[in-house]
Each structure stands twice: as structure tokens, then as C-alpha cells.
Design a protein around this motif. Structure first.
Motif, PDB file in Angstrom:
ATOM      1  N   ASP A  24      38.741  42.141  59.865  1.00  0.00           N
ATOM      2  CA  ASP A  24      39.547  42.575  59.162  1.00  0.00           C
ATOM      3  C   ASP A  24      40.202  41.948  57.989  1.00  0.00           C
ATOM      4  N   VAL A  25      39.856  42.205  56.965  1.00  0.00           N
ATOM      5  CA  VAL A  25      40.213  41.342  55.588  1.00  0.00           C
ATOM      6  C   VAL A  25      40.775  42.215  54.582  1.00  0.00           C
ATOM      7  N   SER A  26      41.945  41.930  54.404  1.00  0.00           N
ATOM      8  CA  SER A  26      42.791  42.564  53.284  1.00  0.00           C
ATOM      9  C   SER A  26      43.314  41.358  52.243  1.00  0.00           C
ATOM     10  N   LEU A  27      42.859  41.633  51.042  1.00  0.00           N
ATOM     11  CA  LEU A  27      43.297  40.663  49.955  1.00  0.00           C
ATOM     12  C   LEU A  27      43.999  41.249  48.786  1.00  0.00           C
ATOM     13  N   GLN A  28      44.783  40.521  47.953  1.00  0.00           N
ATOM     14  CA  GLN A  28      45.183  40.941  46.815  1.00  0.00           C
ATOM     15  C   GLN A  28      45.183  40.033  45.645  1.00  0.00           C
ATOM     16  N   VAL A  29      44.376  40.240  44.884  1.00  0.00           N
ATOM     17  CA  VAL A  29      44.123  39.273  43.651  1.00  0.00           C
ATOM     18  C   VAL A  29      44.887  39.776  42.230  1.00  0.00           C
ATOM     19  N   GLN A  30      45.939  38.835  42.121  1.00  0.00           N
ATOM     20  CA  GLN A  30      46.396  39.384  40.779  1.00  0.00           C
ATOM     21  C   GLN A  30      45.799  38.882  39.242  1.00  0.00           C
ATOM     22  N   GLN A  31      45.931  39.438  38.424  1.00  0.00           N
ATOM     23  CA  GLN A  31      45.489  39.414  37.178  1.00  0.00           C
ATOM     24  C   GLN A  31      45.903  38.011  36.711  1.00  0.00           C
ATOM     25  N   GLY A  32      44.870  37.313  36.007  1.00  0.00           N
ATOM     26  CA  GLY A  32      45.130  35.827  35.501  1.00  0.00           C
ATOM     27  C   GLY A  32      45.270  34.815  36.513  1.00  0.00           C
ATOM     28  N   GLU A  33      44.914  34.707  37.787  1.00  0.00           N
ATOM     29  CA  GLU A  33      44.998  33.718  38.825  1.00  0.00           C
ATOM     30  C   GLU A  33      43.808  33.264  39.233  1.00  0.00           C
ATOM     31  N   ILE A  34      43.729  31.949  39.722  1.00  0.00           N
ATOM     32  CA  ILE A  34      42.627  31.387  40.282  1.00  0.00           C
ATOM     33  C   ILE A  34      42.859  31.545  41.612  1.00  0.00           C
ATOM     34  N   PHE A  35      42.022  32.281  42.495  1.00  0.00           N
ATOM     35  CA  PHE A  35      42.404  32.719  43.901  1.00  0.00           C
ATOM     36  C   PHE A  35      41.196  32.049  44.923  1.00  0.00           C
ATOM     37  N   GLY A  36      41.733  31.080  45.838  1.00  0.00           N
ATOM     38  CA  GLY A  36      40.686  30.348  46.412  1.00  0.00           C
ATOM     39  C   GLY A  36      40.470  31.246  48.027  1.00  0.00           C
ATOM     40  N   PHE A  37      39.081  30.858  48.393  1.00  0.00           N
ATOM     41  CA  PHE A  37      38.649  31.730  49.398  1.00  0.00           C
ATOM     42  C   PHE A  37      38.320  30.430  50.656  1.00  0.00           C
ATOM     43  N   LEU A  38      39.059  30.434  51.550  1.00  0.00           N
ATOM     44  CA  LEU A  38      38.839  29.007  52.496  1.00  0.00           C
ATOM     45  C   LEU A  38      38.347  29.585  53.840  1.00  0.00           C
ATOM     46  N   GLY A  39      37.427  28.908  54.833  1.00  0.00           N
ATOM     47  CA  GLY A  39      37.341  29.132  55.895  1.00  0.00           C
ATOM     48  C   GLY A  39      36.229  28.221  56.612  1.00  0.00           C
ATOM     49  N   PRO A  40      36.106  27.964  57.879  1.00  0.00           N
ATOM     50  CA  PRO A  40      35.079  27.321  58.309  1.00  0.00           C
ATOM     51  C   PRO A  40      33.668  27.999  58.230  1.00  0.00           C
ATOM     52  N   ASN A  41      32.745  27.251  58.468  1.00  0.00           N
ATOM     53  CA  ASN A  41      31.338  27.855  58.554  1.00  0.00           C
ATOM     54  C   ASN A  41      31.406  29.313  59.443  1.00  0.00           C
ATOM     55  N   ALA A 175      37.933  21.503  34.977  1.00  0.00           N
ATOM     56  CA  ALA A 175      38.526  21.673  33.708  1.00  0.00           C
ATOM     57  C   ALA A 175      37.687  23.027  32.939  1.00  0.00           C
ATOM     58  N   LEU A 176      36.631  23.351  33.339  1.00  0.00           N
ATOM     59  CA  LEU A 176      36.132  24.579  32.951  1.00  0.00           C
ATOM     60  C   LEU A 176      36.817  25.840  33.585  1.00  0.00           C
ATOM     61  N   LEU A 177      37.154  25.737  34.845  1.00  0.00           N
ATOM     62  CA  LEU A 177      37.929  26.927  35.537  1.00  0.00           C
ATOM     63  C   LEU A 177      39.331  27.136  34.837  1.00  0.00           C
ATOM     64  N   HIS A 178      40.012  25.779  34.601  1.00  0.00           N
ATOM     65  CA  HIS A 178      41.319  25.824  34.306  1.00  0.00           C
ATOM     66  C   HIS A 178      41.118  26.439  32.528  1.00  0.00           C
ATOM     67  N   SER A 179      40.181  26.157  31.831  1.00  0.00           N
ATOM     68  CA  SER A 179      40.200  26.455  30.575  1.00  0.00           C
ATOM     69  C   SER A 179      39.851  28.381  30.503  1.00  0.00           C
ATOM     70  N   LEU A 180      39.025  28.782  31.467  1.00  0.00           N
ATOM     71  CA  LEU A 180      38.543  30.085  31.574  1.00  0.00           C
ATOM     72  C   LEU A 180      39.951  31.043  31.763  1.00  0.00           C
ATOM     73  N   LYS A 181      40.762  30.391  32.677  1.00  0.00           N
ATOM     74  CA  LYS A 181      42.122  30.990  33.236  1.00  0.00           C
ATOM     75  C   LYS A 181      42.831  31.066  31.994  1.00  0.00           C
ATOM     76  N   GLU A 182      43.072  30.046  31.328  1.00  0.00           N
ATOM     77  CA  GLU A 182      43.730  30.152  29.873  1.00  0.00           C
ATOM     78  C   GLU A 182      43.202  31.023  29.051  1.00  0.00           C
ATOM     79  N   GLN A 183      41.938  31.388  29.128  1.00  0.00           N
ATOM     80  CA  GLN A 183      41.553  32.441  28.450  1.00  0.00           C
ATOM     81  C   GLN A 183      41.812  34.181  29.113  1.00  0.00           C
ATOM     82  N   GLY A 184      42.335  34.045  30.066  1.00  0.00           N
ATOM     83  CA  GLY A 184      42.638  35.440  30.735  1.00  0.00           C
ATOM     84  C   GLY A 184      41.870  35.887  31.874  1.00  0.00           C
ATOM     85  N   ILE A 185      40.765  34.950  32.075  1.00  0.00           N
ATOM     86  CA  ILE A 185      40.112  35.518  33.135  1.00  0.00           C
ATOM     87  C   ILE A 185      40.414  35.168  34.758  1.00  0.00           C
TER      88      ILE A 185
END
Ligand SMILES: Nc1ncnc2c1ncn2[C@@H]1O[C@H](COP(=O)(O)OP(=O)(O)OP(=O)(O)O)[C@@H](O)[C@H]1O
Length: 303
Positions: A24-41, A175-185
Motif C-alpha cells: 500500500d503506497v500512496s505518495l504526493q510529489v510537489q512540483q519543483g521538489e527533490i523527493f527521496g525514497f528510502l527503505g531497507p533492502n 551539486a548537479l541535482l541541486h542545479s537541476l532543481k534550480e532549473q525547475g526540474i
């Protein structure tokens, strides 16, 4: 649907025969954020990512991208998604530029300059003639991200992008991911490197046994977790019985010179000790990092 919601998953399930990979997985990802997905193996992260990418068909549940439901007959919104799953796929005997030139054949509507622009976006030099097979792991990863970004997606999904990277490569990727986020991705990533996730992501979901245990901003998680206060004394044996008398305070650990307590603020601890003619040499607030919160959450869910 919320205006800034880019992706929403509602009660996703995936069964492989009798194996409940995702319960049972429900997720909401907002425009412009970096969303992390964590969990054990085995928590179900890759299966969930596969479903978000339309590569694995859910047993139940719904996925909405930019407000449109993704179904086998309606996959068009997935064109707005770029992905890099574990290891980048590219043509090893071509340079980074030649790789993207090949890819550009599939996208005739994009201008020729788009190849160089995408390489620059990920920090690769378009003039570099080196074959991709001779790239460092970090450069290969950058090329993978360039390929994923080529079609100008609004959402980039990265499954374990830090795999195989050395500390310098991890730093560059951050650094790359932060710069992509700044570019709106908008970016969704899964990783086992909790410290990295803490530095990169705005919000996270923690999964275990196919379920989401929590989904919150890193700020919320770390600020609301219980903090520990480490009090250092010249004579801790005098302080210990006094601390034990406090109604709300819990003693977590006793070492040579220091006593770690929980349950009250550092100010309350100092006032209480001074009222009992005890002055600590040092008061240190130990704020829990994402790693200890993650271990606490997954431990609780296991017991
Ligand atoms: N094709 C499949 N057939 C049967 N079981 C599967 C299949 N794919 C995944 N599973 C099972 O589903 C569960 C979740 O697997 P998944 O790979 O999604 O977890 P994960 O969180 O990505 O793990 P890891 O961090 O180890 O990559 C595991 O128990 C796995 O064995």
C-alpha cells in the motif's frame, strides 16, 4: 487535486503471485521538489519506481501525473518523465556528444543546439572527444542524467543514482541535482545513503515491507525527533541521583564524565541542575540525523 502536485500515487499494490512486493503506497510529489525514497533492502522501492515509470503494471491503485491518470491506454504524460535506473545505458564507443546526437534522431523537433545545451546542463564538455567507456563512474552517471533529461522532462526519476560513486562523484551528483532543481526540474530519487538524502532532498518517504511508514519534509522529521542532551560533569556520580529524581527526564547513557538525557529541553536541564547546586561543565545537544530517525522508524515498524 492540489495545484502544485506533479505526481500522485494512490494505494499502489503489486503482487507477484503470493509475494506482496508493494502492499500500500500512496505518495504526493510537489512540483519543483527533490523527493527521496528510502527503505531497507526489499522494502519495495524499485517496484514502486517501476510502477511510477509505467514499466510495472500495478495490481491495484492509481497514478496521476500532472493531474492525468496513467493507464495502459493513456501513457502520454510519461513523456514528461526522464529516468535513470541504477546504471546508465549509453553507447560506450561514442563520446558524450555523439551519444546525444544519436538520441536526437528520435526527437527531430528539438534544435541542434539542444545536444550541447543538455551536456552543459549536466556539466559535461561538448568538445570532449573521449569515448564514454573511458569515463569515470561520475561522468557516466552525468551522461545517464543527460540522456534522461534529453526530452526535457518535468520529472526526473533516479533509482540509486549514487551506486558506485566515490565521495567526489557523490558530491558532484549532489551539486548537479541541486542545479537541476534550480532549473525547475522535479526529482524523485531512491538511495541507501541517508546522509546524502538528508543533504539533497526536500521531502522523503520511508518504506518498509511494501508500505510507506512516513512521508514528510526532512526539516519536520529532524526537528520533531527527540533530541538528546549530553551533560558533562567533573563528578557525574553526584549528578546522577539528582537527575534520576526528575519526573520527566530519561537517562539514556552514562559514560565516564558525561550523562545523556532525553525528555526535557537543555534550558530545563540547566535550571534544574543549578537549583540542585550542580553546574555541568558542558551541555551538548545531540540532534538526531536522518540515519538515526530512519533506524528508529524501521526498527519500530519491525517490532
Ligand atoms: N519480479 C519479481 N518477482 C517476484 N518478487 C519480486 C519481483 N520483483 C521484486 N520482488 C520482491 O518484492 C520485494 C520488493 O523488492 P524491490 O526490489 O522493489 O525492493 P527495494 O526496496 O527496491 O530493495 P533494494 O533496496 O534491495 O533494491 C522483494 O521481496 C523482492 O524479492
Amino acid at each position: 487535486m492540489h495545484q502544485n502536485l506533479l505526481l500522485e500515487a494512490q494505494h499502489l499494490q503489486k503482487y507477484y503471485g503470493t509475494v506482496h512486493s508493494v502492499e500500500d503506497v500512496s505518495l504526493q510529489v510537489q512540483q519543483g521538489e527533490i523527493f527521496g525514497f528510502l527503505g531497507p533492502n526489499g522494502a519495495g522501492k524499485s517496484t514502486t519506481i517501476g510502477m511510477l515509470l509505467g514499466l510495472i503494471y500495478p495490481t491495484a491503485g492509481k497514478i496521476f501525473l500532472m493531474g492525468q491518470e496513467i493507464t495502459p491506454l493513456h501513457t502520454r504524460p510519461l513523456r514528461q518523465v526522464g529516468a535513470l535506473v541504477e546504471f546508465p545505458a549509453f553507447m560506450p564507443d561514442l563520446s558524450a556528444r555523439a551519444n546525444l546526437k544519436q538520441l536526437s534522431i528520435l526527437y527531430p523537433h528539438l534544435p541542434t543546439a539542444h545536444v550541447d545545451r543538455t551536456l552543459e546542463m549536466v556539466g559535461l564538455n561538448p568538445a570532449d572527444k573521449k569515448k564514454a567507456r573511458h569515463f569515470s563512474t561520475g561522468m557516466k552517471q552525468r551522461l545517464g542524467v543527460a540522456i534522461a533529461l534529453f526530452n526535457q522532462p518535468r520529472l526526473l526519476i533516479l533509482d540509486e543514482p549514487t551506486n558506485g560513486l566515490d565521495p567526489a562523484g557523490i558530491y558532484e551528483l549532489r551539486a548537479l541535482l541541486h542545479s537541476l532543481k534550480e532549473q525547475g526540474i522535479t526529482i524523485i530519487l531512491s538511495s541507501h545513503l541517508l546522509h546524502e538524502v538528508e543533504l539533497i532532498c526536500d521531502r522523503i518517504a520511508v518504506m518498509q515491507h511494501g508500505r510507506v511508514l512516513t512521508q514528510r519534509s526532512i526539516k519536520d522529521l529532524t526537528s520533531q525527533a527527540t533530541e538528546t542532551i549530553r551533560l558533562t560533569f567533573a563528578q557525574p556520580e553526584r549528578a546522577l541521583p539528582v537527575l534520576r529524581q526528575h519526573g520527566r527526564l530519561r537517562i539514556v547513557q552514562v559514560a565516564d564524565q558525561s550523562i545523556e538525557v532525553e525528555g526535557i529541553t537543555s534550558e530545563e536541564a540547566i535550571i534544574y541542575l543549578v537549583q540542585h547546586q550542580l553546574v555541568p561543565h558542558e551541555v551538548h545537544i545531540v540532534r538526531p540525523d536522518l540515519e538515526s530517525i530512519f533506524l528508529q522508524l524501521t526498527e519500530q515498524a519491525r517490532s
